[in-house]
Design a protein around this motif. Sequence first.
Motif, mmCIF file in Angstrom:
data_model
loop_
_atom_site.group_PDB
_atom_site.id
_atom_site.type_symbol
_atom_site.label_atom_id
_atom_site.label_comp_id
_atom_site.label_asym_id
_atom_site.label_seq_id
_atom_site.Cartn_x
_atom_site.Cartn_y
_atom_site.Cartn_z
ATOM 1 N N VAL A 1 11.357 -17.795 -13.869
ATOM 2 C CA VAL A 1 12.225 -17.239 -12.825
ATOM 3 C C VAL A 1 11.333 -16.808 -11.653
ATOM 4 O O VAL A 1 10.264 -16.235 -11.875
ATOM 5 C CB VAL A 1 13.005 -16.007 -13.357
ATOM 6 N N PRO A 2 11.773 -17.066 -10.413
ATOM 7 C CA PRO A 2 10.974 -16.638 -9.258
ATOM 8 C C PRO A 2 11.021 -15.117 -9.047
ATOM 9 O O PRO A 2 11.753 -14.418 -9.746
ATOM 10 C CB PRO A 2 11.618 -17.375 -8.090
ATOM 11 N N VAL A 3 10.239 -14.654 -8.070
ATOM 12 C CA VAL A 3 10.057 -13.210 -7.861
ATOM 13 C C VAL A 3 10.101 -12.908 -6.362
ATOM 14 O O VAL A 3 9.603 -13.697 -5.550
ATOM 15 C CB VAL A 3 8.671 -12.763 -8.397
ATOM 16 N N GLN A 4 10.660 -11.753 -6.013
ATOM 17 C CA GLN A 4 10.577 -11.276 -4.626
ATOM 18 C C GLN A 4 10.295 -9.781 -4.628
ATOM 19 O O GLN A 4 10.680 -9.056 -5.551
ATOM 20 C CB GLN A 4 11.865 -11.557 -3.849
ATOM 21 N N SER A 5 9.626 -9.322 -3.586
ATOM 22 C CA SER A 5 9.406 -7.889 -3.413
ATOM 23 C C SER A 5 8.959 -7.608 -1.980
ATOM 24 O O SER A 5 9.037 -8.490 -1.119
ATOM 25 C CB SER A 5 8.371 -7.375 -4.424
ATOM 26 N N HIS A 6 8.546 -6.360 -1.760
ATOM 27 C CA HIS A 6 7.986 -5.949 -0.471
ATOM 28 C C HIS A 6 6.490 -5.721 -0.633
ATOM 29 O O HIS A 6 6.055 -5.247 -1.683
ATOM 30 C CB HIS A 6 8.609 -4.629 -0.005
ATOM 31 N N LEU A 7 5.736 -6.006 0.410
ATOM 32 C CA LEU A 7 4.280 -5.805 0.355
ATOM 33 C C LEU A 7 3.761 -5.361 1.720
ATOM 34 O O LEU A 7 4.021 -6.019 2.727
ATOM 35 C CB LEU A 7 3.606 -7.127 -0.064
ATOM 36 N N SER A 8 3.047 -4.231 1.732
ATOM 37 C CA SER A 8 2.268 -3.826 2.901
ATOM 38 C C SER A 8 3.107 -3.749 4.176
ATOM 39 O O SER A 8 2.848 -4.447 5.140
ATOM 40 C CB SER A 8 1.112 -4.819 3.074
ATOM 41 N N GLU A 9 4.090 -2.839 4.140
ATOM 42 C CA GLU A 9 5.006 -2.711 5.286
ATOM 43 C C GLU A 9 4.609 -1.571 6.209
ATOM 44 O O GLU A 9 4.720 -1.701 7.431
ATOM 45 C CB GLU A 9 6.434 -2.514 4.747
ATOM 46 N N THR A 10 4.187 -0.420 5.607
ATOM 47 C CA THR A 10 3.788 0.708 6.464
ATOM 48 C C THR A 10 2.542 1.396 5.881
ATOM 49 O O THR A 10 2.251 1.275 4.687
ATOM 50 C CB THR A 10 4.900 1.782 6.578
ATOM 51 N N HIS A 11 1.871 2.176 6.730
ATOM 52 C CA HIS A 11 0.658 2.878 6.294
ATOM 53 C C HIS A 11 0.958 3.887 5.185
ATOM 54 O O HIS A 11 0.211 3.989 4.214
ATOM 55 C CB HIS A 11 0.000 3.592 7.482
#
Length: 417
Positions: free
Chosen positions: A218-228
């Motif tokens: 199954v594929p994957v999604q997420s958030h990475l390195s958006e704010t300090h």
Amino acid sequence: MADFVIRGDIAYTPAPDRLELCPDGYLVCENGLCAGVFRELPERYAGFPLYDRRGMFVIPGYTDLHLHAPQFPNMGIGMDRGLLQWLETLTYPAESLFSDIEKSEPVYQAFTAALRSTFTTRAVVFATTHVPATLRLMELLEESGLHTYVGKLSMDANCSEPLRETSAEAALEAVETWLDACEGRFRHTHPILTPRFAPACTAPLLEGLGEIAARRNVPVQSHLSETHDEIAWVRELFPEASGYADVYRRAGLLGPQCVMAHCIYLEEDEVSLLRETGTVIAHCPTSNTNIRSGIAPISRFLDAGLRIGLGSDISGGHTLDLAEVMREAIRVSGLRWRLCGDVRPLTPTEAFWLATKGGGNYFGKVGSFEPGYEFDALVVDIGNADGRSLRDRFDRLIYLGSADDLYEKYVGGVKLS
Ligand code: GUN
Ligand code: FE
């Protein structure tokens, strides 16, 4: 599947720096695939139905690589809070309501109808932690004719009570239940594992999701390195990792089936990690401007050969219209170039490539009119009252075009009515 030909002004980008314009050309659909773009219609297609769209643009469909369906009612609200406060005070409370399928229904219906009316033909969507509401969203998207990945969120840490899953085990069990329920149920709507972002997940949850991704493909999604602030928090929470991207790597959550939103402040070793693993970046410039996250160095990523597309990221983003997101990508790249001098500005051709073939690549051969590509096409009428050249009109399409100009839309060779 129907075969047909569309006649019009055809534009597509086989490469980020290569714009193909074919004035008054013929685009052939055969068995749901693009058979090619022709200046004269070859004899072998003479019997196909011909749709005459002269004076209009015919372009590939746009792919939205990152957006949050339950945040649809929040578009344009609370943009001045900064990510972490925005999540706590606005976004998590809104998503909590989706435990109630009756409350989620009108939102997901309105969201699906709105997405269908834009330039978007394919999308990679975040839902909420709730299985019944997520399955209902998947049903609505399946009925819409759009091709999508949809994620039931996983989050078991550092978030307000009603949304937080009670333990990593319970969260993983919910994912398995949801995946079982999806099996054999949809043709064009696929499940995608969705750890919200590292701070909302414990290491056992991330590792468990990595194990499921590998075992069930199954594929994957997420958030990475958006704010300090977020990056500093990840360092505190995961001191054993060498950086933010490494948190996901250690859990087996990077790879060619993985989409990471934002990637604004990547370290050099993280850029290499994303390139080596084939991880796809969803660039979300409207969101990044609205909630003041920053400007991702997209031209540098393009030059480094990373895989990239665009995301509307509603409701950090204020619009589902990727035409506007595309323009924002050009504008903010120019601002970063002017103010920091460490990147070059994106060209209109590159921005168009990001919206079409760049993001489409996540779905396979999608987002171009080269032979063998899936037939995702938009007919767009921006008019030409002053008789401008096709090249000038292409610039107008990029800088002025919007979902209001959409005349018709095809996904995988099927016309959406
Ligand atoms: N990081 C974690 N959750 C979210 C979200 O819902 N939107 C954005 N833009 N960033 C996030
Ligand atoms: Fe997001």
